[in-house]
Design a protein around this motif. Structure first.
Motif, short mmCIF file in Angstrom:
data_model
loop_
_atom_site.label_atom_id
_atom_site.label_comp_id
_atom_site.label_asym_id
_atom_site.label_seq_id
_atom_site.Cartn_x
_atom_site.Cartn_y
_atom_site.Cartn_z
N ARG A 193 -7.95 3.18 -9.83
CA ARG A 193 -8.18 4.60 -10.14
C ARG A 193 -6.96 5.27 -10.73
O ARG A 193 -7.05 6.22 -11.48
N ASN A 194 -5.79 4.76 -10.36
CA ASN A 194 -4.57 5.45 -10.76
C ASN A 194 -3.74 4.69 -11.80
O ASN A 194 -2.60 5.02 -12.05
N ASN A 195 -4.37 3.67 -12.38
CA ASN A 195 -3.73 2.97 -13.51
C ASN A 195 -2.32 2.47 -13.15
O ASN A 195 -1.36 2.62 -13.90
N ILE A 196 -2.22 1.89 -11.97
CA ILE A 196 -0.89 1.46 -11.48
C ILE A 196 -0.62 0.02 -11.90
O ILE A 196 -1.49 -0.84 -11.83
N TYR A 197 0.59 -0.21 -12.37
CA TYR A 197 1.03 -1.55 -12.77
C TYR A 197 1.76 -2.19 -11.60
O TYR A 197 2.66 -1.60 -11.02
N LEU A 198 1.37 -3.43 -11.30
CA LEU A 198 1.96 -4.15 -10.17
C LEU A 198 2.49 -5.47 -10.73
O LEU A 198 1.75 -6.20 -11.37
N TYR A 199 3.77 -5.78 -10.53
CA TYR A 199 4.28 -7.05 -11.06
C TYR A 199 5.28 -7.69 -10.11
O TYR A 199 6.07 -7.02 -9.47
N GLY A 200 5.21 -9.01 -10.05
CA GLY A 200 6.20 -9.76 -9.28
C GLY A 200 7.42 -10.01 -10.16
O GLY A 200 7.35 -9.93 -11.39
N ILE A 201 8.52 -10.32 -9.53
CA ILE A 201 9.73 -10.69 -10.29
C ILE A 201 10.27 -11.99 -9.76
O ILE A 201 10.41 -12.17 -8.56
N ASN B 89 0.82 -1.22 0.00
CA ASN B 89 0.00 0.00 0.00
C ASN B 89 0.85 1.26 0.00
O ASN B 89 0.51 2.25 -0.66
N ASP B 90 1.96 1.24 0.73
CA ASP B 90 2.88 2.39 0.67
C ASP B 90 3.39 2.57 -0.76
O ASP B 90 3.44 3.68 -1.28
N ALA B 91 3.78 1.46 -1.38
CA ALA B 91 4.38 1.53 -2.72
C ALA B 91 3.40 2.10 -3.74
O ALA B 91 3.76 2.95 -4.56
N VAL B 92 2.14 1.64 -3.72
CA VAL B 92 1.19 2.12 -4.72
C VAL B 92 0.84 3.59 -4.48
O VAL B 92 0.33 4.26 -5.39
N ARG B 93 1.12 4.09 -3.29
CA ARG B 93 0.91 5.52 -3.03
C ARG B 93 2.17 6.35 -3.33
O ARG B 93 2.09 7.56 -3.50
N MET B 94 3.30 5.68 -3.35
CA MET B 94 4.56 6.40 -3.69
C MET B 94 4.68 6.63 -5.20
O MET B 94 5.33 7.57 -5.62
N VAL B 95 4.08 5.73 -6.01
CA VAL B 95 4.22 5.93 -7.47
C VAL B 95 3.22 6.97 -7.96
O VAL B 95 2.18 7.19 -7.34
N ASN B 96 3.54 7.57 -9.09
CA ASN B 96 2.61 8.50 -9.71
C ASN B 96 1.55 7.73 -10.49
O ASN B 96 1.61 6.50 -10.60
N ARG B 97 0.56 8.42 -11.04
CA ARG B 97 -0.49 7.75 -11.81
C ARG B 97 0.16 7.09 -13.03
O ARG B 97 0.98 7.70 -13.70
N GLY B 98 -0.19 5.84 -13.27
CA GLY B 98 0.42 5.12 -14.37
C GLY B 98 1.79 4.55 -14.04
O GLY B 98 2.45 3.96 -14.90
N GLY B 99 2.23 4.71 -12.79
CA GLY B 99 3.54 4.21 -12.38
C GLY B 99 3.55 2.71 -12.15
O GLY B 99 2.51 2.04 -12.22
#
Ligand SMILES: [Zn+2]
Ligand SMILES: [Zn+2]
Length: 389
Positions: free
Chosen positions: A314-322, A283-293
């Protein structure tokens, strides 16, 4: 004398015994020092004399809990399995058909050979091989991930597919050589999976080995600014030396999200590489990135964590595992290291003899003497003796 048919050796320069010293995993947390035969390289494989092997947080996961290792389709305990995957060494024997490498070449190794025939392997994403661990019985797909699905590096010799080898120069120390795959994982996260280009902003959360290498690789790729968050000032300082433009000690900073945005001119960053495994981290990470981050998840959380899905949508955030080091990213990381674009040895803190593996693991696990990367060497005595003469 080791002389399997069809295998090229050079016993004058690189004598190979028939048996080797090797650690094997017994019950969870229990390692036994034993002897094993030196393995035989098949087509497109070489035998590597292991000169140094680093301990990774994932080794601790495997030794104490089992996954992501998978041996004969199940947990790795009591199966005569040798863990360890972050090793480097010297090519000492060539399997049939190998002319890409010569005997005597120093190499770092990638972990995943993949099966070579599934959809992901064909795309170069061999760390996500669909036939992971299917290398036994009548379902043998030839998949290898040394230290995960096949024997690894806490021993003296191991077999590697030529596709997993990365040539390293003589000037690079054994210890630095073990860090090539760590830097390669960070490279894979930022470029091949992430799409980072110069000038984009990055925040790395968690200054463990992958996090610190992510800082170094991001900076070498031209990211700006590169921000590192964590709880230990000594590790944050190493992050600074590896290229972080700013560091944030979250123990001393009540609102880390606001602080990261402030450091990036009031805006969220383009990328977060999450290496802390903290419960609040996603949750911290998705709030640290900008929209589309983009947010790369690179740490194993031990429990399910709450995620603010609506914020991500809402913020078009991409989340991926590695997973690991695909698409030959390790070769590109090694090129940076060869050009001395960053000094990976800053994260190497301790070296122990192979016989002392349990001590080395204790140092890595309990962070004794602020340990970060702990390395073991089978021939430490010989190296020290040479240095003394
Ligand atoms: Zn690792
Ligand atoms: Zn595959």
């Amino acid at each position: 004398m080791y002389s399997p048919s069809g295998v090229k050796t050079n016993h004058n320069e690189f004598p190979i015994p028939e048996r080797q010293r090797a650690w094997v995993l017994g019950e969870p947390g229990q390692l036994n020092f034993t002897e094993k035969p030196v393995p035989v390289p098949k087509k497109a494989e070489v035998l590597v004399r292991i000169d140094a092997v680093a301990i990774c947080a994932t080794d601790l996961e495997i030794i104490y809990h089992g996954p992501p290792a998978s041996i004969q389709g199940g947990l790795p305990f009591n199966k005569n399995f040798t863990p360890g995957h972050e090793y480097m060494g010297t090519v000492v024997a060539l399997g049939p058909g190998v002319d890409e490498y010569k005997i005597g070449t120093r190499v770092a190794v990638e972990i995943h050979a993949g099966c070579g025939q599934c959809k992901r392997c064909r795309e170069g994403m061999y760390t996500s091989c669909h036939n992971y661990g299917l290398n036994y019985g009548d379902v043998d797909k030839g998949h290898r991930a040394n230290g995960f699905t096949t024997d690894g590096g806490f021993c003296e010799y191991q077999v590697n597919h030529v596709n997993t080898l990365v040539h390293i120069p003589d000037e690079m120390s054994d210890e630095e050589g073990t860090l090539v795959v760590t830097a390669g994982t960070a490279m894979y996260a930022l470029t091949e999976l992430g799409g980072l280009v110069a000038g984009e902003s990055v925040c790395v959360t968690g200054p463990g080995p992958i996090g610190l290498m992510a800082v170094a690789v991001a900076k070498a790729l031209g990211a700006q600014p590169v921000i590192l968050t964590g709880t230990r000032d000594n590790r944050l300082e190493i992050g600074r030396q590896l290229g972080a433009d700013a560091v944030v000690n979250i123990r001393k900073t009540p609102d880390v999200v606001a602080e990261v945005k402030k450091l990036n001119g009031g805006k969220g960053v383009d990328y977060v590489v999450e290496c802390s495994a903290a419960t609040s981290a996603v949750n911290d990470a998705v709030r640290m990135v900008n929209r589309g981050g983009r947010v790369c998840l690179a740490a194993f959380a031990h429990e399910e964590v709450p995620v603010d899905v609506a914020h991500i949508v809402r913020n078009n955030i991409y989340l991926y595992g590695i997973r690991g080091e695909g698409k030959s990213a390790t070769h590109r990381a090694e090129a940076f290291m060869q050009q001395k674009r960053f000094d990976a040895t800053k994260i190497h803190t301790h070296t122990f003899p192979l016989d002392d593996l349990p001590t080395a693991i204790r140092y890595a696990k309990d962070r004794v003497e602020d340990a970060i990367k702990v390395v073991v060497k089978a021939n430490m005595g010989a190296a020290q003796k040479e240095a003394a003469e």
